[in-house]
Design a protein around this motif. Structure first.
Motif, PDB file in Angstrom:
ATOM      1  N   HIS A 290      25.405  -6.036 -18.804  1.00 27.96           N
ATOM      2  CA  HIS A 290      24.269  -6.175 -17.712  1.00 27.96           C
ATOM      3  C   HIS A 290      23.353  -4.660 -18.745  1.00 27.96           C
ATOM      4  CE1 HIS A 290      22.070  -6.279 -14.080  1.00 27.96           C
ATOM      5  NE2 HIS A 290      21.424  -5.514 -14.102  1.00 27.96           N
ATOM      6  N   GLU A 291      24.033  -3.916 -18.496  1.00 29.99           N
ATOM      7  CA  GLU A 291      23.071  -3.409 -19.682  1.00 29.99           C
ATOM      8  C   GLU A 291      22.964  -3.099 -20.235  1.00 29.99           C
ATOM      9  OE1 GLU A 291      21.487  -1.047 -17.201  1.00 29.99           O
ATOM     10  OE2 GLU A 291      22.558  -0.962 -15.799  1.00 29.99           O
ATOM     11  N   CYS A 292      23.439  -3.920 -21.631  1.00 25.91           N
ATOM     12  CA  CYS A 292      23.733  -4.286 -22.761  1.00 25.91           C
ATOM     13  C   CYS A 292      22.283  -5.903 -22.645  1.00 25.91           C
ATOM     14  CB  CYS A 292      24.323  -3.944 -23.519  1.00 25.91           C
ATOM     15  SG  CYS A 292      25.867  -2.712 -24.529  1.00 25.91           S
ATOM     16  N   ASP A 293      22.708  -6.352 -21.289  1.00 26.33           N
ATOM     17  CA  ASP A 293      21.730  -7.282 -21.861  1.00 26.33           C
ATOM     18  C   ASP A 293      20.141  -7.271 -21.385  1.00 26.33           C
ATOM     19  OD1 ASP A 293      23.108  -9.443 -21.504  1.00 26.33           O
ATOM     20  OD2 ASP A 293      23.079  -9.929 -19.238  1.00 26.33           O
ATOM     21  N   HIS A 294      19.689  -5.864 -21.121  1.00 31.92           N
ATOM     22  CA  HIS A 294      18.807  -5.786 -21.214  1.00 31.92           C
ATOM     23  C   HIS A 294      17.574  -5.078 -22.233  1.00 31.92           C
ATOM     24  CE1 HIS A 294      17.850  -5.090 -16.744  1.00 31.92           C
ATOM     25  NE2 HIS A 294      19.156  -4.133 -16.244  1.00 31.92           N
ATOM     26  N   LEU A 295      18.765  -4.259 -22.960  1.00 31.66           N
ATOM     27  CA  LEU A 295      18.490  -4.335 -24.664  1.00 31.66           C
ATOM     28  C   LEU A 295      17.870  -5.478 -25.330  1.00 31.66           C
ATOM     29  CD1 LEU A 295      21.694  -1.588 -25.637  1.00 31.66           C
ATOM     30  CD2 LEU A 295      19.160  -1.375 -25.087  1.00 31.66           C
ATOM     31  N   ASP A 296      18.633  -6.910 -25.039  1.00 26.84           N
ATOM     32  CA  ASP A 296      18.444  -7.636 -25.740  1.00 26.84           C
ATOM     33  C   ASP A 296      16.734  -8.386 -25.299  1.00 26.84           C
ATOM     34  OD1 ASP A 296      20.140  -7.762 -27.731  1.00 26.84           O
ATOM     35  OD2 ASP A 296      21.436  -8.075 -26.518  1.00 26.84           O
ATOM     36  N   GLY A 297      16.155  -8.011 -24.190  1.00 30.47           N
ATOM     37  CA  GLY A 297      15.580  -8.951 -23.717  1.00 30.47           C
ATOM     38  C   GLY A 297      15.825  -9.833 -22.471  1.00 30.47           C
ATOM     39  N   VAL A 298      17.149  -9.933 -21.519  1.00 28.30           N
ATOM     40  CA  VAL A 298      17.447 -10.158 -20.937  1.00 28.30           C
ATOM     41  C   VAL A 298      18.256  -9.700 -19.969  1.00 28.30           C
ATOM     42  CG1 VAL A 298      19.192 -11.961 -20.330  1.00 28.30           C
ATOM     43  CG2 VAL A 298      18.994 -11.599 -22.252  1.00 28.30           C
ATOM     44  N   LEU A 299      17.305 -10.452 -18.387  1.00 31.34           N
ATOM     45  CA  LEU A 299      17.484  -9.612 -17.244  1.00 31.34           C
ATOM     46  C   LEU A 299      18.878 -10.755 -16.568  1.00 31.34           C
ATOM     47  CD1 LEU A 299      14.162  -9.087 -15.439  1.00 31.34           C
ATOM     48  CD2 LEU A 299      16.050  -7.473 -16.701  1.00 31.34           C
ATOM     49  N   TYR A 300      19.527 -10.607 -14.948  1.00 28.53           N
ATOM     50  CA  TYR A 300      20.426 -11.316 -14.786  1.00 28.53           C
ATOM     51  C   TYR A 300      20.308 -12.226 -14.640  1.00 28.53           C
ATOM     52  CZ  TYR A 300      20.005  -9.518  -9.757  1.00 28.53           C
ATOM     53  OH  TYR A 300      19.402  -9.714  -8.943  1.00 28.53           O
ATOM     54  N   PRO A 301      19.431 -12.456 -13.361  1.00 31.07           N
ATOM     55  CA  PRO A 301      18.401 -13.746 -12.742  1.00 31.07           C
ATOM     56  C   PRO A 301      18.942 -15.388 -14.499  1.00 31.07           C
ATOM     57  CG  PRO A 301      17.509 -12.804 -11.779  1.00 31.07           C
ATOM     58  CD  PRO A 301      18.418 -12.182 -13.333  1.00 31.07           C
ATOM     59  N   GLN A 302      18.676 -14.721 -15.570  1.00 27.48           N
ATOM     60  CA  GLN A 302      18.919 -15.858 -16.521  1.00 27.48           C
ATOM     61  C   GLN A 302      19.718 -15.991 -17.248  1.00 27.48           C
ATOM     62  OE1 GLN A 302      15.964 -13.251 -18.839  1.00 27.48           O
ATOM     63  NE2 GLN A 302      15.196 -14.487 -20.039  1.00 27.48           N
ATOM     64  N   ARG A 303      20.958 -15.352 -16.268  1.00 27.86           N
ATOM     65  CA  ARG A 303      22.335 -15.368 -16.608  1.00 27.86           C
ATOM     66  C   ARG A 303      23.159 -16.437 -16.038  1.00 27.86           C
ATOM     67  NH1 ARG A 303      23.889 -14.809 -21.992  1.00 27.86           N
ATOM     68  NH2 ARG A 303      23.480 -12.305 -22.584  1.00 27.86           N
ATOM     69  N   MET A 304      22.147 -16.865 -14.777  1.00 29.87           N
ATOM     70  CA  MET A 304      22.790 -17.138 -13.660  1.00 29.87           C
ATOM     71  C   MET A 304      23.026 -18.932 -13.928  1.00 29.87           C
ATOM     72  SD  MET A 304      21.088 -14.635 -10.503  1.00 29.87           S
ATOM     73  CE  MET A 304      22.143 -16.507  -9.748  1.00 29.87           C
ATOM     74  N   ASP A 305      24.391 -18.648 -12.960  1.00 26.97           N
ATOM     75  CA  ASP A 305      24.027 -21.061 -13.153  1.00 26.97           C
ATOM     76  C   ASP A 305      23.019 -21.595 -12.312  1.00 26.97           C
ATOM     77  OD1 ASP A 305      26.613 -20.456 -15.815  1.00 26.97           O
ATOM     78  OD2 ASP A 305      27.359 -20.215 -14.465  1.00 26.97           O
ATOM     79  N   ASP A 306      23.199 -20.517 -10.957  1.00 22.81           N
ATOM     80  CA  ASP A 306      23.280 -21.369  -9.649  1.00 22.81           C
ATOM     81  C   ASP A 306      21.938 -20.283  -9.188  1.00 22.81           C
ATOM     82  OD1 ASP A 306      23.393 -22.853  -7.157  1.00 22.81           O
ATOM     83  OD2 ASP A 306      24.780 -22.845  -6.998  1.00 22.81           O
ATOM     84  N   LEU A 307      20.691 -20.658  -9.249  1.00 26.38           N
ATOM     85  CA  LEU A 307      20.183 -19.766  -8.737  1.00 26.38           C
ATOM     86  C   LEU A 307      20.182 -20.414  -6.853  1.00 26.38           C
ATOM     87  CD1 LEU A 307      16.744 -20.605 -11.267  1.00 26.38           C
ATOM     88  CD2 LEU A 307      17.994 -18.203 -10.535  1.00 26.38           C
ATOM     89  N   SER A 308      20.419 -21.040  -6.856  1.00 31.22           N
ATOM     90  CA  SER A 308      20.973 -21.085  -5.216  1.00 31.22           C
ATOM     91  C   SER A 308      21.648 -20.054  -5.011  1.00 31.22           C
ATOM     92  CB  SER A 308      21.217 -21.857  -4.439  1.00 31.22           C
ATOM     93  OG  SER A 308      22.557 -22.245  -4.637  1.00 31.22           O
ATOM     94  N   ARG A 309      21.772 -19.003  -5.820  1.00 32.88           N
ATOM     95  CA  ARG A 309      23.237 -17.958  -5.437  1.00 32.88           C
ATOM     96  C   ARG A 309      22.019 -16.719  -5.567  1.00 32.88           C
ATOM     97  NH1 ARG A 309      27.347 -19.385  -2.609  1.00 32.88           N
ATOM     98  NH2 ARG A 309      28.377 -17.028  -3.175  1.00 32.88           N
ATOM     99  N   LEU A 310      21.095 -16.384  -5.687  1.00 34.66           N
ATOM    100  CA  LEU A 310      19.871 -15.510  -5.548  1.00 34.66           C
ATOM    101  C   LEU A 310      19.508 -15.149  -4.747  1.00 34.66           C
ATOM    102  CD1 LEU A 310      18.455 -14.060  -7.637  1.00 34.66           C
ATOM    103  CD2 LEU A 310      16.946 -15.644  -8.256  1.00 34.66           C
TER     104      LEU A 310
END
Length: 175
Positions: free
Chosen positions: A140-160
């Protein structure tokens, strides 16, 4: 040490690839890490990346406190210029929150077993293998270094979901 302001989703610093750090022992990096540590302790978070405090450098910190479901705790760790190697095709879904995405939680699938490496602020190389929450927080933290937030990793946005509704999901999982 200063408490730093957290960048929120939508801020440009969270969408860019962070710059590598030339010298992990440089005074400005030590100062940044001290301020990040004070900020993380103030908000009682599990991890923080430099872009989240408006600094586009490849620096993250994290820990695994007791009670996160992992058999072992991991002390506060600072990684400069981290790298992640995925060690399995197996993934695990888990709920994530983020200081830069306040008030929300999302169900995110991530590799279950990783090896990470980088440098500490003493310039020494760090290399560890991780599973469970430990692996999740590092990714999760290393994703921030590549400009990625966790919602971008979600397969199903109904789980946000809003954190205020999160307890309902926990109740459903235990019944």
């Amino acid at each position: 040490m200063a408490i730093l302001k957290i960048a929120k989703m939508g801020h440009p610093v969270l969408r860019q690839v962070a710059e590598p750090v030339e010298d992990p022992t440089a005074p400005e990096i030590l100062r940044l890490v001290g301020d990040m540590m004070a900020t993380l302790e103030d908000i009682a978070g599990a991890g923080l990346a430099a872009p989240q405090v408006h600094v586009s450098k490849r620096v993250v910190m994290f820990h695994v406190p007791p009670g996160r479901g992992d058999p072992e705790t991991v002390p506060f760790t600072v990684l400069v210029n981290p790298r992640i190697e995925v060690l399995t095709d197996e993934t695990e879904a888990g709920w994530e929150g983020c200081l830069s995405v306040p008030g929300l939680r999302g169900l995110v699938s991530r590799p279950a077993y990783i090896r990470y490496s980088g440098f500490g602020v003493d310039g020494q190389r760090i290399e560890r293998e991780a599973k469970g929450f430990h692996a999740r927080v590092v990714q999760h933290e290393c994703d921030h270094l590549d400009g990625v937030l966790y919602p971008q990793r979600m397969d199903d946005l109904s789980r946000l979901i809003f954190e205020s509704e999160f307890r309902h999901h926990l109740e459903e999982a235990t019944t």
